[in-house]
Design an enzyme around this catalytic site. Structure first.
Site, PDB file in Angstrom:
ATOM      1  N   ASP A  96     -28.398 -15.639  -0.880  1.00 33.22           N
ATOM      2  CA  ASP A  96     -29.448 -16.526  -1.341  1.00 33.22           C
ATOM      3  C   ASP A  96     -28.805 -17.914  -1.505  1.00 33.22           C
ATOM      4  OD1 ASP A  96     -32.286 -15.794  -3.469  1.00 33.22           O
ATOM      5  OD2 ASP A  96     -31.773 -17.598  -2.331  1.00 33.22           O
TER       6      ASP A  96
HETATM    7  C1  GLC Z   1     -34.396 -19.499  -2.899  1.00 39.47           C
HETATM    8  C2  GLC Z   1     -34.990 -18.113  -3.082  1.00 39.47           C
HETATM    9  C3  GLC Z   1     -35.081 -17.311  -1.823  1.00 39.47           C
HETATM   10  C4  GLC Z   1     -35.332 -18.221  -0.645  1.00 39.47           C
HETATM   11  C5  GLC Z   1     -34.092 -19.091  -0.491  1.00 39.47           C
HETATM   12  C6  GLC Z   1     -34.250 -20.052   0.692  1.00 39.47           C
HETATM   13  O1  GLC Z   1     -33.518 -19.800  -3.933  1.00 39.47           O
HETATM   14  O2  GLC Z   1     -34.394 -17.293  -4.073  1.00 39.47           O
HETATM   15  O3  GLC Z   1     -36.143 -16.362  -2.007  1.00 39.47           O
HETATM   16  O4  GLC Z   1     -35.557 -17.465   0.530  1.00 39.47           O
HETATM   17  O5  GLC Z   1     -33.788 -19.814  -1.664  1.00 39.47           O
HETATM   18  O6  GLC Z   1     -35.216 -21.006   0.409  1.00 39.47           O
END
Ligand code: GLC
Length: 717
Positions: free
Chosen positions: A288
């Site tokens: 993430d």
């Molecule tokens: C965010 C979220 C995740 C998302 C990622 C990319 O922090 O936790 O669900 O896909 O970043 O945007």
């Protein structure tokens, strides 16, 4: 049938330098370069705490340029981009990767396509209330058609975090509290996104997230700790991820949280033992945002290099925008702190997905012409409307709905007249102006209405009043936990003023999570749960209000009586003192025992009667049959739910577990027999030694139109 690229992958790895290998593991988020002298994150914080207005923020953003770090790309240091959302830029960057880097390895473009791209469909929590896998797959398909036209190769979806705490803002992004529904929902989304051939230009790889148990964050507080038994993890939180892997998801995103003290991002048990060894997953994992670097903050790694080493050795393949890999892995691999085998394993996983998507043969999967032609097609809008109509839950109806044509509507509440709020959380490509608000739909359809804003006295000549209440979209989604999920006082006050007119009043809820609405449930004669319904919000709501569509949706998440009841869910255990009248039982002194609306609840404009429940034990499982009659005076669709309880086991079992469901249309007066075949393995559980056991003994089976009002039958296996 999946092609095998292992020969090509091995040959490519042989040619790659360490720098080029590490480059493939770097996902770059375009940074913003603009007329502001603070970081983008700090800018967001400044908006969040009111130091700058939203208008100032938008103005700054409009002057900002995106820096795609092209020099790093040319040097082979970038393998993927996040947050890219147009065909022109995608093709320009892809051209650099393919023609200006030494080996010409194509880029992978990731994006959050959670519930639509430009044609925004209802938020996942809403759409899950349709209990319709075919619908879930169809809306994912159109999302893939639009997003791939915009240059996207991989979506960070489906999100299948089971969640039973409405304080957590991300409950909006998943399929609610039930394991089976979340599993079926996730698998349908994977199939819809990916289609039947990943090399097709409109196929989009699915990245199932957030692995795992993110929805069990303590106190419903985002990013908070998760601590639970292995039994509970494997029974209640992991199955939806396994279902998505089995459905062919090509990527998995570990969650921000820890599980029992080990952050998912660096957990070898989760990312290798479970995901790869037990489930035989051979796609790629991607962290993430910034999560690898944040393992230092977690306190599991003393510095970024240690975090990067732990992550890649645990089975984390690609670094989303933390630069931990790009900053440290070349040196660590060169001096042996990280083995070449570990590095090659991660790179191979990434290359495999790129080969599977056909990017080496067709790196330019879209064009500006395709992009222009692809968005917001009429067929997509009508599917979005169908999805909204099937997601809107009729919670209460004391003879108010459906409305008769010609009535004058008194519509109050800013949410009735705000297109942008209809998209809900994570609709980052959407333009709110694409949405149809309730007021827009009333105007377009010539409905006789008056819009009552906070400065307007309530007109007395309306036949019925509709109060649009609930949440704006930023009150749910990421980093949007709320300690209080009651309606704000001003919304209750508006409802009270409308009720004083002595005319029928409808509470129209727009929200991204279950809300605690006991006063509304008690005093307002009709309640519609519209969630954040997407581009066709207003049209779908009018179709429900006037009965053009008979509501059929059922809640996939419990509506608590109070914030203090959270977490609350139907599949709870009995305890030795189940809540009841006497003092020494499991309950609260100041709040009723039950929720306001239970899991599986949802009304129709007709009624359904259940009879003749029969259960037959057979070789492979139990066969359940029940008669369902449309006992009302109009056609309707009923979602028949089948639950089971294992009365006595080595570990106490939930009082109910959904084991199957069936959505059936019935004409007025029509009766159908519904048959469920419940295989025995569905009623098993993990014993104290983590053996999955299916035991003989006494069971109770329940069938009904929600998780409370059921016919039941006890039997012995
Ligand atoms: C965010 C979220 C995740 C998302 C990622 C990319 O922090 O936790 O669900 O896909 O970043 O945007």
């Amino acid at each position: 049938m999946k092609n095998n690229y292992e020969k090509e992958i091995k040959a490519l790895l042989k040619k790659m330098t360490i720098e080029e290998k590490v480059g493939q593991l770097q996902q770059c988020g375009p940074s913003l370069v603009g007329a502001f002298d603070v970081s983008f994150d700090e800018l967001v914080n400044m908006v969040f705490d009111g130091r700058i207005s939203k208008a100032e923020f938008q103005n700054m953003m409009s002057s900002a340029k995106q820096d795609f770090h092209e020099e790093d790309l040319r040097a082979g240091k970038i393998g993927s981009y996040n947050g890219l959302n147009d065909a022109k830029t995608a093709n320009e960057l892809q051209k650099i990767a393919v023609t200006e880097t030494r080996l010409g390895i194509p880029l992978l473009f990731g994006y959050d396509v959670i519930h639509g791209y430009r044609t925004v469909t209802p938020i996942p929590l809403a759409e899950s209330c349709a209990w319709e896998p075919e619908l879930w797959e169809r809306t994912a398909r159109i999302a893939a058609e639009e997003a791939t036209a915009g240059g996207v190769h991989l979506t960070f979806a489906p999100m299948v975090d089971v969640s039973r705490d409405a304080r957590w803002g991300r409950v909006s992004e998943g399929a609610g509290e039930d394991v089976l529904l979340s599993s079926i929902y996730g698998a349908a989304k994977v199939k819809g996104f990916q289609g039947d051939d990943l090399t097709k230009e409109d196929a989009m790889a699915a990245c199932v997230k957030h692995f795992a148990a993110y929805g069990a964050a303590e106190a419903g507080k985002d990013y908070n700790r998760v601590d639970m038994s292995m039994q509970r993890l494997f029974e209640e939180y992991l199955p939806p991820f396994e279902a998505c892997v089995k459905a062919g998801a090509r990527a998995v995103m570990p969650a921000f949280n820890d599980i029992n003290g080990i952050p998912c991002t660096v957990s070898p048990w989760l990312l290798t033992d479970v995901l790869r060894n037990q489930w035989e997953f051979d796609g790629m994992t991607i962290s993430d945002a910034n999560a690898i670097a944040e393992c230092v903050t977690h306190g599991i790694a003393e510095n970024t290099a240690a975090a990067a080493k732990q992550a890649i050795e645990a089975g984390l393949d690609m670094d989303m925008t933390s630069n931990a890999f790009s900053d440290t892995l070349v040196k660590m691999t060169s001096d042996g702190a990280v083995s070449m085998e570990v590095l090659d394993r991660a790179v191979a996983n990434v290359l495999r997905v790129k080969f599977e998507l056909g990017l080496f043969d067709h790196p330019y999967r879209t064009s500006e012409e395709r992009e222009k032609a692809a968005m917001l097609k009429p067929a997509y809008r009508s599917l979005a409307r169908e999805a909204a109509e099937k997601s809107i839950v009729l919670l209460k109806n004391d003879a108010v709905l459906p409305l008769k044509p010609g009535l004058k509507l008194g519509i109050a509440g800013e949410l009735a007249n705000n297109r942008g709020e209809m998209t809900g959380a994570w609709a980052i490509k959407a333009d709110g102006e694409d949405c149809v608000s309730l007021i827009d739909a009333c105007m377009a359809q010539g409905i006789n209405y008056a819009y009552i804003d906070q400065n307007t006295a309530i007109p007395e000549d309306c036949d019925v009043y509709i109060a649009a209440v609930g949440e704006v979209k930023n009150q749910s989604g990421e980093a949007a936990s709320r300690a209080s999920i009651e309606l704000p006082a001003e919304q209750i006050d508006l409802l009270k003023r409308l009720i004083e007119t002595d005319k029928p009043v409808i509470a129209l809820l727009f929200n991204g999570r279950p809300l605690a609405i006991p006063w509304v449930a008690e005093h307002v004669p009709a309640i519609i749960e519209a969630w954040h319904p997407g581009v066709e919000a207003g049209n779908a709501i009018l179709n429900i209000l006037f009965g053009k569509v008979n509501p059929s949706a059922k809640l996939t998440t419990t509506f608590p009586y109070a914030s203090g009841q959270c977490p609350i869910y139907y599949a709870h255990i009995n305890t030795g003192r189940p809540g009841g009248k006497s003092k020494f039982t499991s309950k609260y002194l100041d709040t009723p025992l039950v929720p306001v609306y239970p899991f599986g609840h949802g009304l129709s404009y007709t009624t359904f009667a259940y009879s003749e429940l029969q259960v037959r034990e057979e070789q492979e499982g139990v066969t359940v049959s029940v008669k369902v009659k449309n006992s009302g005076d109009c056609e309707g669709v009923e979602i028949v739910q089948c639950y089971i309880r294992d009365i006595v086991a080595q570990r106490v079992r939930p009082i109910k577990q959904l084991v199957d469901f069936s959505k059936i249309p019935l004409e007025a007066g029509e009766e159908k027999e519904v048959v469920f075949r419940v295989p025995y393995h569905k009623i098993g559980y993990y014993d104290m030694d983590m053996n999955y056991v299916v035991e003989e003994g006494e069971f109770e089976l329940f069938v009904g139109g929600n998780s409370v009002d059921c016919l039941s039958h006890r039997f012995r296996l």
